[in-house]
Design a protein around this motif. Sequence first.
Motif, PDB file in Angstrom:
ATOM      1  N   ASP A  93      23.494  -3.066  12.177  1.00  0.00           N
ATOM      2  CA  ASP A  93      23.191  -4.099  11.194  1.00  0.00           C
ATOM      3  C   ASP A  93      22.360  -5.221  11.805  1.00  0.00           C
ATOM      4  OD1 ASP A  93      24.693  -2.709   9.440  1.00  0.00           O
ATOM      5  OD2 ASP A  93      26.482  -3.970   9.656  1.00  0.00           O
ATOM      6  N   GLY A  94      21.628  -5.882  10.939  1.00  0.00           N
ATOM      7  CA  GLY A  94      20.925  -7.094  11.355  1.00  0.00           C
ATOM      8  C   GLY A  94      19.621  -6.812  12.063  1.00  0.00           C
ATOM      9  N   HIS A  95      19.159  -7.807  12.814  1.00  0.00           N
ATOM     10  CA  HIS A  95      17.877  -7.677  13.505  1.00  0.00           C
ATOM     11  C   HIS A  95      17.973  -6.625  14.603  1.00  0.00           C
ATOM     12  CE1 HIS A  95      16.569 -11.313  11.504  1.00  0.00           C
ATOM     13  NE2 HIS A  95      17.621 -11.961  11.960  1.00  0.00           N
ATOM     14  N   ASN A  96      16.975  -5.749  14.682  1.00  0.00           N
ATOM     15  CA  ASN A  96      16.932  -4.809  15.806  1.00  0.00           C
ATOM     16  C   ASN A  96      16.403  -5.555  17.030  1.00  0.00           C
ATOM     17  OD1 ASN A  96      13.986  -4.515  16.069  1.00  0.00           O
ATOM     18  ND2 ASN A  96      14.123  -3.629  14.015  1.00  0.00           N
ATOM     19  N   PRO A  97      16.466  -4.939  18.214  1.00  0.00           N
ATOM     20  CA  PRO A  97      16.083  -5.663  19.441  1.00  0.00           C
ATOM     21  C   PRO A  97      14.652  -6.221  19.407  1.00  0.00           C
ATOM     22  CG  PRO A  97      17.269  -3.676  20.004  1.00  0.00           C
ATOM     23  CD  PRO A  97      17.042  -3.620  18.514  1.00  0.00           C
ATOM     24  N   LEU A  98      13.753  -5.524  18.721  1.00  0.00           N
ATOM     25  CA  LEU A  98      12.371  -5.993  18.616  1.00  0.00           C
ATOM     26  C   LEU A  98      12.275  -7.108  17.558  1.00  0.00           C
ATOM     27  CD1 LEU A  98       9.933  -5.029  20.189  1.00  0.00           C
ATOM     28  CD2 LEU A  98       9.446  -3.401  18.355  1.00  0.00           C
ATOM     29  N   VAL A 157      19.547 -11.338  20.140  1.00  0.00           N
ATOM     30  CA  VAL A 157      18.513 -11.569  21.157  1.00  0.00           C
ATOM     31  C   VAL A 157      18.860 -10.722  22.378  1.00  0.00           C
ATOM     32  CG1 VAL A 157      17.307 -13.251  22.557  1.00  0.00           C
ATOM     33  CG2 VAL A 157      18.091 -13.887  20.268  1.00  0.00           C
ATOM     34  N   LYS A 158      18.043  -9.672  22.590  1.00  0.00           N
ATOM     35  CA  LYS A 158      18.339  -8.700  23.643  1.00  0.00           C
ATOM     36  C   LYS A 158      17.343  -8.818  24.794  1.00  0.00           C
ATOM     37  CE  LYS A 158      21.772  -6.804  21.445  1.00  0.00           C
ATOM     38  NZ  LYS A 158      21.616  -5.913  20.307  1.00  0.00           N
ATOM     39  N   GLY A 159      17.740  -8.314  25.935  1.00  0.00           N
ATOM     40  CA  GLY A 159      16.886  -8.338  27.120  1.00  0.00           C
ATOM     41  C   GLY A 159      15.747  -7.339  27.017  1.00  0.00           C
ATOM     42  N   PRO A 160      14.828  -7.404  27.983  1.00  0.00           N
ATOM     43  CA  PRO A 160      13.643  -6.528  27.957  1.00  0.00           C
ATOM     44  C   PRO A 160      13.979  -5.040  27.973  1.00  0.00           C
ATOM     45  CG  PRO A 160      13.641  -7.964  29.917  1.00  0.00           C
ATOM     46  CD  PRO A 160      14.821  -8.359  29.090  1.00  0.00           C
ATOM     47  N   ALA A 161      15.055  -4.657  28.666  1.00  0.00           N
ATOM     48  CA  ALA A 161      15.399  -3.239  28.746  1.00  0.00           C
ATOM     49  C   ALA A 161      15.762  -2.705  27.359  1.00  0.00           C
ATOM     50  CB  ALA A 161      16.558  -3.039  29.716  1.00  0.00           C
ATOM     51  N   ALA A 162      16.578  -3.464  26.632  1.00  0.00           N
ATOM     52  CA  ALA A 162      16.987  -3.042  25.292  1.00  0.00           C
ATOM     53  C   ALA A 162      15.796  -3.011  24.353  1.00  0.00           C
ATOM     54  CB  ALA A 162      18.055  -3.994  24.751  1.00  0.00           C
ATOM     55  N   VAL A 163      14.907  -3.984  24.513  1.00  0.00           N
ATOM     56  CA  VAL A 163      13.715  -4.040  23.652  1.00  0.00           C
ATOM     57  C   VAL A 163      12.835  -2.820  23.919  1.00  0.00           C
ATOM     58  CG1 VAL A 163      11.608  -5.330  23.111  1.00  0.00           C
ATOM     59  CG2 VAL A 163      13.763  -6.559  23.458  1.00  0.00           C
ATOM     60  N   ALA A 164      12.638  -2.522  25.213  1.00  0.00           N
ATOM     61  CA  ALA A 164      11.800  -1.374  25.579  1.00  0.00           C
ATOM     62  C   ALA A 164      12.423  -0.085  25.069  1.00  0.00           C
ATOM     63  CB  ALA A 164      11.626  -1.326  27.096  1.00  0.00           C
ATOM     64  N   ALA A 165      13.739   0.044  25.225  1.00  0.00           N
ATOM     65  CA  ALA A 165      14.420   1.259  24.770  1.00  0.00           C
ATOM     66  C   ALA A 165      14.262   1.417  23.264  1.00  0.00           C
ATOM     67  CB  ALA A 165      15.901   1.192  25.155  1.00  0.00           C
ATOM     68  N   TYR A 166      14.394   0.301  22.550  1.00  0.00           N
ATOM     69  CA  TYR A 166      14.261   0.369  21.092  1.00  0.00           C
ATOM     70  C   TYR A 166      12.829   0.714  20.704  1.00  0.00           C
ATOM     71  CZ  TYR A 166      14.174  -0.634  16.180  1.00  0.00           C
ATOM     72  OH  TYR A 166      14.001  -0.496  14.831  1.00  0.00           O
ATOM     73  N   ALA A 167      11.875   0.099  21.414  1.00  0.00           N
ATOM     74  CA  ALA A 167      10.465   0.330  21.087  1.00  0.00           C
ATOM     75  C   ALA A 167      10.117   1.811  21.196  1.00  0.00           C
ATOM     76  CB  ALA A 167       9.571  -0.505  22.001  1.00  0.00           C
ATOM     77  N   LYS A 168      10.769   2.497  22.132  1.00  0.00           N
ATOM     78  CA  LYS A 168      10.500   3.934  22.326  1.00  0.00           C
ATOM     79  C   LYS A 168      10.940   4.753  21.121  1.00  0.00           C
ATOM     80  CE  LYS A 168      10.612   4.181  27.320  1.00  0.00           C
ATOM     81  NZ  LYS A 168      11.665   4.035  28.316  1.00  0.00           N
ATOM     82  N   THR A 169      11.934   4.262  20.381  1.00  0.00           N
ATOM     83  CA  THR A 169      12.446   5.021  19.238  1.00  0.00           C
ATOM     84  C   THR A 169      11.688   4.698  17.950  1.00  0.00           C
ATOM     85  OG1 THR A 169      14.026   3.344  18.496  1.00  0.00           O
ATOM     86  CG2 THR A 169      14.763   4.825  20.253  1.00  0.00           C
ATOM     87  N   LEU A 170      10.710   3.780  18.030  1.00  0.00           N
ATOM     88  CA  LEU A 170      10.007   3.357  16.813  1.00  0.00           C
ATOM     89  C   LEU A 170       9.335   4.525  16.101  1.00  0.00           C
ATOM     90  CD1 LEU A 170       8.167  -0.056  17.334  1.00  0.00           C
ATOM     91  CD2 LEU A 170       9.930   0.506  15.664  1.00  0.00           C
ATOM     92  N   GLY A 171       8.802   5.457  16.890  1.00  0.00           N
ATOM     93  CA  GLY A 171       8.073   6.571  16.308  1.00  0.00           C
ATOM     94  C   GLY A 171       8.978   7.530  15.549  1.00  0.00           C
ATOM     95  N   SER A 172      10.263   7.504  15.866  1.00  0.00           N
ATOM     96  CA  SER A 172      11.184   8.430  15.211  1.00  0.00           C
ATOM     97  C   SER A 172      11.418   8.034  13.764  1.00  0.00           C
ATOM     98  CB  SER A 172      12.521   8.438  15.980  1.00  0.00           C
ATOM     99  OG  SER A 172      13.606   8.294  15.103  1.00  0.00           O
TER     100      SER A 172
END
Lengths: 156, 224
Positions: free
Chosen positions: B94-99, B72-87
């Motif tokens: 391992d395990g659940h990603n921030p999103l 369970v990550k904070g909003p910054a980590a979630v936003a950062a991860y969301a930006k890499t979704l397109g890649s």
Amino acid sequence: MTRPKFAALTALGLAAAAVVCGATLATAAPSAGTTIATRKANFKKMGAAMKALKGELSGTPDKAAVLKAAKTIAATGRVQAKLFPAGTGPSSGEKTDALPAIWTKRATFDAGMTKLVTEADKLITVANTGNASAMQAQFRAVGGTCGACHKQFRAD
Amino acid sequence: MSEAPATTRIWDPTIRLFHWLLVGFVGFSWWTGEQHDMEWHRLSGYAILALLVFRLFWGFAGPRTARFGQFVKGPAAVAAYAKTLGSKQAHAADGHNPLGGWSTLALIGVLLMMVVAGLFAIDVDGWDGGPLSDYITFDQGRAFAAFHETVFNVILALVALHIAAIAFYAVWKRQRLVPAMITGKRKLDAGETAQELRWSPVLALVGIALGVAVAWAASTGFRF
């Protein structure tokens, strides 16, 4: 005929007409909306009584409470049977879960209503004996009549 | 040395069992609910309650990939991860990603709401309902039943999102998530070293016992 006499007769006639009209208005069938609201409130009353029975019969039942709930169901069931006149289905434009099948299979529907009242009356008799397991069995019989009709005649 | 591709463990057996049992029981609850088969519907609900209690416990006592504190990550980590979704690059950790971590929490939370609402719900006939409906009025029980129906739509939406995400990872990122949830393993990337997945069978048993105990207590309406 003299003028005053004529006026008096006219007045009398109008008054009579007004009385007749008033009487007609008073006995006129209530609107579909009123009928639907009444039967909904009644079904809620019966549901609450069923729930009270469920609560009583899940432990050691209190005879008076079972009798009260059973009487509510029997009495309300008798009223309900008359609250489904033609024109109070979904076509009335009112919000109702009553299916058109009630009016196309009227005999089946009426028989179901009669069965509900019969089983509820039996529950009153059984409750008077104070026999808990007999009450439980008869409670199931009453509940069965709810489900049987709802499956065919009530929208989910 | 073996020539088989090196793998690393990411999901412990209990969490895989939890996941697939949950899938099965949610499906079974759906079916029995539609059929108005309340005997089985209730039992299925108790099973789901036991699974959820176990999962909450495992979120604190389980291995690293099961722990809320890990995924369970904070909003910054979630936003950062969301930006890499397109890649097309797959997420290496391992395990659940921030999103996905939040998706997991949402699913657990909504399923909990569903089960609790079911415990209090009463049917329209007033004669069949959850074991806790005896404590409230008919109208309140009906409100819980209505809520129970509404929340189901949220569950359907979250499950659809879950499946869509799995399909997205399979197609776009060429990362197959379902086999990992079955075998518990994923292939190691080149130059990656396998990490341990430590978990205690004793604690797992404690979690299972806890889940069963809570579900059993609820099923009796807390009347012992």
